[in-house]
Design a protein around this motif. Structure first.
Motif, PDB file in Angstrom:
ATOM      1  N   ASP A 171       5.552   8.102  -9.191  1.00 47.50           N
ATOM      2  CA  ASP A 171       5.816   8.297  -7.772  1.00 47.50           C
ATOM      3  C   ASP A 171       4.761   9.189  -7.122  1.00 47.50           C
ATOM      4  O   ASP A 171       5.023  10.354  -6.812  1.00 47.50           O
ATOM      5  CB  ASP A 171       7.210   8.909  -7.590  1.00 47.50           C
ATOM      6  N   PRO A 172       3.573   8.648  -6.891  1.00 50.76           N
ATOM      7  CA  PRO A 172       2.554   9.471  -6.218  1.00 50.76           C
ATOM      8  C   PRO A 172       2.898   9.757  -4.760  1.00 50.76           C
ATOM      9  O   PRO A 172       2.451  10.757  -4.210  1.00 50.76           O
ATOM     10  CB  PRO A 172       1.287   8.613  -6.317  1.00 50.76           C
ATOM     11  N   VAL A 173       3.684   8.879  -4.150  1.00 54.60           N
ATOM     12  CA  VAL A 173       4.020   9.090  -2.733  1.00 54.60           C
ATOM     13  C   VAL A 173       4.951  10.289  -2.592  1.00 54.60           C
ATOM     14  O   VAL A 173       4.739  11.176  -1.771  1.00 54.60           O
ATOM     15  CB  VAL A 173       4.658   7.818  -2.139  1.00 54.60           C
ATOM     16  N   GLY A 174       6.001  10.337  -3.459  1.00 53.07           N
ATOM     17  CA  GLY A 174       6.899  11.481  -3.453  1.00 53.07           C
ATOM     18  C   GLY A 174       6.201  12.742  -3.936  1.00 53.07           C
ATOM     19  O   GLY A 174       6.533  13.846  -3.518  1.00 53.07           O
ATOM     20  N   ALA A 179       3.666  17.917  -8.223  1.00 53.51           N
ATOM     21  CA  ALA A 179       2.389  17.623  -7.575  1.00 53.51           C
ATOM     22  C   ALA A 179       1.425  16.919  -8.523  1.00 53.51           C
ATOM     23  O   ALA A 179       1.201  17.369  -9.641  1.00 53.51           O
ATOM     24  CB  ALA A 179       1.761  18.914  -7.064  1.00 53.51           C
ATOM     25  N   TRP A 180       0.876  15.814  -8.080  1.00 49.92           N
ATOM     26  CA  TRP A 180      -0.133  15.093  -8.845  1.00 49.92           C
ATOM     27  C   TRP A 180      -1.488  15.744  -8.624  1.00 49.92           C
ATOM     28  O   TRP A 180      -1.671  16.469  -7.636  1.00 49.92           O
ATOM     29  CB  TRP A 180      -0.201  13.640  -8.365  1.00 49.92           C
ATOM     30  N   GLN A 201      -0.781   4.099  -4.147  1.00 47.03           N
ATOM     31  CA  GLN A 201       0.443   4.407  -3.407  1.00 47.03           C
ATOM     32  C   GLN A 201       1.258   3.161  -3.086  1.00 47.03           C
ATOM     33  O   GLN A 201       2.449   3.253  -2.814  1.00 47.03           O
ATOM     34  CB  GLN A 201       0.106   5.178  -2.132  1.00 47.03           C
ATOM     35  N   ARG A 202       0.609   1.997  -3.097  1.00 52.47           N
ATOM     36  CA  ARG A 202       1.354   0.778  -2.730  1.00 52.47           C
ATOM     37  C   ARG A 202       1.348  -0.265  -3.839  1.00 52.47           C
ATOM     38  O   ARG A 202       1.817  -1.385  -3.632  1.00 52.47           O
ATOM     39  CB  ARG A 202       0.767   0.174  -1.457  1.00 52.47           C
TER      40      ARG A 202
END
Lengths: 211, 441
Positions: B93-96, B100-101, B85-86
């Motif tokens: 874009d796993p954060v967004g 769905a991941w 995530q970082r």
């Protein structure tokens, strides 16, 4: 004549001899039990001491993360918790680091202890001996970055033998990790302790690296 | 002379006359006492040896289990991001999380420590023990990154592997007899439902979920058809938006598998594969007749898929009779404006709730996160199979030793009561070498 002797029963000598044989056999069984229990305890202590030594090796590797330089300041070991003792060429007792919750004293389970409050629980203790194998390059002003320093770390984990009483020193309670206790700077008191040794090398991390 | 022979015959006659009843009773009584004494001694000796042998087994179990755990923890973060995530090198874009991941891939991290709220058995609950769980991410099935051929922008995405490469040679791909044998060989590394990491020629990383592999002259890895997570080509609209993605045909990228390894203490009695292990429970030697296998738990190593589910058949018992597993951490703090240098190291002991701020699930506080972990402080406790003690050693909850309950002895009766089994506990700090250079926040 023979029949008369037999009719008299066993002599006291025969009785004592048979009792002696029985006693020796019983003592042998009991002694073997004691050996089995002590062997088990020693195996446990040896495995815990090995984990303690490995933990110290990894903590020193982690300590090298702090072997860096501050902006505008040459590379230094001053930031580290233990590697900054590298100028000490003899065995020494490392200090407890509150921020790392790690130090020389360990409980019978291998849990690091805070000597100020938990010293009497100490069962294992650790000494270190450090030596520079390759100096850090940042000591040269012409080298803007560093990361090549290597330190050899020797780790000595010890715990008292069962038949040895650890004397109290300055503290009110006997403690294997008291400054006065241990195998000594030259292993001169080693006969009173079980000891294992581990050796590892610790490398200064390259500066500013990100992976 | 004749009289002498007569006396001798009489003496011989007395000798063959046998014992009197009194002599016989005395001899039998004496023999009975001796037999009882020997039997009791032998019974006691056997009990001691049995108990010590079981403690020996517990010691070996703790050492063997801990070494396995140690090796896996040391390898965490190998050929995988420590925090997807970082990670500034990540593309996507796993954060967004749109679309769905896969559940775990969306928050992929090298080390994840979970502190459950409930113990797996009532025995552990009665002893106030709730073991931690740890999930490690890294390339455990192989040490290689495999160079790719073209990447096909199809549905599903297919990634071709180069056959003439050192990793394929080390795998023995060319010597496998048929395409199906080659596919079977490839699947030992790139197994279905595992995570695939792709590093393109620009150094950016993408991740996908493996659907299948094929053998033959043009071996390939096919990702899942649902497109989760979306595979990004540099020339696509998404690639333009993110300013990353596989450039051109995608040739000369590098791929490797990412395995998720989970350690936990759990009840395996319902696992059919291990049914024979629980077929003959043992009665505690000094217990009140209760079987000491009731409520037993084991240290289990399993592999998870990209969604965080256990892959069927992957679970194995590493150490029998494990009763506790706990983790602490050491973390690095980075001072901004200091060239990304480690400013300090801090430590949080096992079982502290503060561990989750660094090694738990996202979100993490600013300046914290699993990428900054440096050391895992692991603790494993294994009990003896038999309950051979009738009393406990007081611990911190009972005003005794300042250690957690269950590290010396564990009560196998109701609510942690007698009888007690002895416990072997080992603890060590394990350096996360693959995370040592990570300083991004």
């Amino acid at each position: 004549m023979i029949a008369k002797r037999r009719a008299h029963g066993y002599t006291i000598v025969e009785l004592l001899m048979s009792l002696s044989v029985l006693a020796i056999g019983t003592a042998g069984v009991i002694a073997m039990q004691k050996v089995a229990i002590e062997s088990n305890r020693y195996a446990k202590n040896l495995s815990v001491a090995t984990r303690v030594g490995e933990a110290w090796a990894d903590e020193l590797t982690a300590d090298a993360q702090l072997w860096t330089y501050k902006a505008g300041v040459p590379t230094t070991l001053n930031n580290t918790d233990w590697l900054n003792n590298v100028t000490n060429l003899s065995w020494f007792r490392p200090a407890f680091s509150a921020r790392r919750q790690f130090g020389p004293a360990f409980s019978p389970l291998g849990v690091p202890l805070d000597p100020t409050t938990q010293a009497p629980l100490a069962h294992f203790c650790v000494d270190l001996r450090l030596a520079i194998l390759r100096p850090e390059l940042a000591s040269l002003p012409s080298v803007p970055t560093s990361g090549d320093g290597v330190i050899r770390a020797q780790i000595r984990v010890f715990w008292p033998r069962d038949d040895v009483t650890i004397p109290p020193s300055s503290a009110s309670t006997a403690n294997v990790c008291d400054a006065a206790n241990g195998p000594g700077v030259n292993d001169q008191n080693i006969s009173a302790y079980h000891v294992i040794y581990l050796t590892t090398t610790v490398r200064q991390p390259p500066q500013g690296r990100a992976s | 002379m004749r009289a002498w022979f007569r006396d001798l015959r009489r003496a011989a006659g007395r000798l063959t006359a046998g014992f009197t009843l009194v002599e016989l009773m005395v001899a039998i009584t004496g023999g009975l006492f001796v037999t009882i004494a020997v039997f009791m001694l032998a019974k006691q000796a056997t009990a001691v040896y049995t108990a010590e042998a079981r403690m020996g087994n517990a010691t070996i179990g703790s050492v063997a289990g801990f070494e396995r755990l140690r090796l896996d923890i040391e390898r965490a973060g190998f050929l995988v991001t420590p925090n997807i995530q970082r990670d500034p090198n990540r593309c996507g874009d796993p954060v967004g999380n749109a679309p769905a991941w896969p559940t775990y891939l969306q928050r992929l991290q090298a080390v994840f420590i979970f502190q459950p709220a409930v113990a797996p058995t009532s025995v552990l609950t009665g002893n106030h023990i709730i073991p931690n769980e740890i999930t490690l991410a890294g390339s455990y099935a192989s040490s290689d990154q495999f160079p790719t051929g073209p990447v096909f922008d199809t549905s599903p995405v297919t990634i071709q592997l180069q056959t003439a490469s050192p990793p394929m040679a080390r795998l023995g791909y060319a010597t496998a007899g048929s395409p199906s044998a080659q596919a079977a060989l490839l699947s030992t590394v790139f197994g279905a439902s595992r995570i695939l990491r792709i590093v393109d020629t620009a150094g950016k990383e993408q991740y996908g979920k493996i659907q299948s592999v094929t053998g033959g002259d043009t071996p390939s890895i096919t990702l899942t058809i649902d497109g989760k997570p979306p595979f990004i080509f540099r020339s696509s609209a998404t690639g333009v938006s993110f300013k990353c993605g596989v450039p051109g045909t995608g040739e000369r990228s590098l791929v490797n598998v990412v395995n998720l390894i989970k350690y936990s203490v759990k009840d395996m009695t319902t696992n059919a594969a291990y049914a024979p292990l629980f077929a003959s429970p043992v009665v505690g030697s000094q217990a009140t007749g209760a079987t000491t296998d009731v409520g037993r738990t084991e240290l289990v190593r399993g592999e998870l898929d990209a969604d965080g589910n256990v892959i069927q058949g992957s679970e194995e018992i590493v150490s029998e009779f494990a009763v506790d597993l706990a983790f602490g951490i050491s973390y690095a703090t980075i001072r901004a404006g200091d060239g990304g240098q480690v400013d300090s190291l801090g430590t949080i002991g096992p079982n502290s709730a503060a561990v989750s701020a660094w090694a738990g699930a996202p979100p993490w506080p600013a300046g914290q996160g699993p990428q900054l972990l440096r050391v895992v402080r692991a603790r494993l406790s294994i009990r003896s199979r038999a309950a051979d003690r009738l009393s406990n050693i007081p611990t911190i909850g009972d005003g005794g030793l300042p250690i957690a309950s269950g590290l010396y002895r564990i009560g196998l009766g109701a609510n942690g009561a007698a009888p007690f089994a002895r416990v072997r506990t080992v603890q060590a700090d394990i350096m996360l070498r693959n995370l040592s250079g990570v300083t991004w926040l």
